[in-house]
Design a protein around this motif. Structure first.
Motif, mmCIF file in Angstrom:
data_model
loop_
_atom_site.group_PDB
_atom_site.id
_atom_site.type_symbol
_atom_site.label_atom_id
_atom_site.label_comp_id
_atom_site.label_asym_id
_atom_site.label_seq_id
_atom_site.Cartn_x
_atom_site.Cartn_y
_atom_site.Cartn_z
ATOM 1 N N THR A 5 -0.570 12.889 3.753
ATOM 2 C CA THR A 5 -0.395 11.502 4.171
ATOM 3 C C THR A 5 -0.413 10.587 2.955
ATOM 4 N N PHE A 6 -1.318 10.845 2.034
ATOM 5 C CA PHE A 6 -1.397 10.041 0.814
ATOM 6 C C PHE A 6 -0.096 10.131 0.034
ATOM 7 N N ALA A 13 6.218 4.033 -0.558
ATOM 8 C CA ALA A 13 5.994 2.795 -1.327
ATOM 9 C C ALA A 13 6.877 2.785 -2.571
ATOM 10 N N ALA A 14 6.975 3.940 -3.265
ATOM 11 C CA ALA A 14 7.826 4.006 -4.458
ATOM 12 C C ALA A 14 9.291 3.820 -4.080
ATOM 13 N N GLY A 15 9.720 4.375 -2.977
ATOM 14 C CA GLY A 15 11.097 4.209 -2.521
ATOM 15 C C GLY A 15 11.414 2.768 -2.173
ATOM 16 N N VAL A 16 10.498 2.120 -1.467
ATOM 17 C CA VAL A 16 10.695 0.718 -1.094
ATOM 18 C C VAL A 16 10.750 -0.144 -2.354
#
Length: 109
Positions: A5-6, A13-16
């Motif tokens: 999950t982490f 988050a990195a993709g966004v």
């Protein structure tokens, strides 16, 4: 389970973040955006040139005043100098001259 999950959340988050950065850069490179940036920079350059020109003009006036003071030219001229007569009007010229004044035109003579 928590480890997966982490890393999944970190990847999302990195993709966004990467997608947002790429979209912002692409929006900056559109023709409309580039034209607006060029116009803004041209206006800024014009303001800088205007300020520079005003500074040069002030410096020239200061230097001219300093040179006039150094050469003794800052005093007003004496009143005993001969002055040119005032310009006469066309009506005065026609009354006082024995010849007729020519009208402007394309006359051959």
């Amino acid at each position: 389970m928590f480890r997966r999950t982490f890393w999944f959340t970190t990847g999302v988050a990195a993709g966004v973040w990467a997608t947002t950065k790429v979209n912002r850069k692409l929006n900056q490179l559109t023709p409309e955006s580039l034209a607006a940036q060029a116009a803004d920079r041209a206006v800024l350059a014009g303001r800088r040139i205007k300020v520079f020109a005003l500074d040069v003009r002030d410096g020239m006036a200061d230097r001219e005043a300093a040179l006039k003071d150094a050469l003794g030219l800052s005093a007003p001229p004496p009143d005993d100098r001969k002055r040119l007569p005032a310009q006469r009007s066309r009506a005065e010229l026609t009354r006082t001259t024995p010849y007729k004044l020519h009208k402007a035109g394309n006359e051959d003579h």
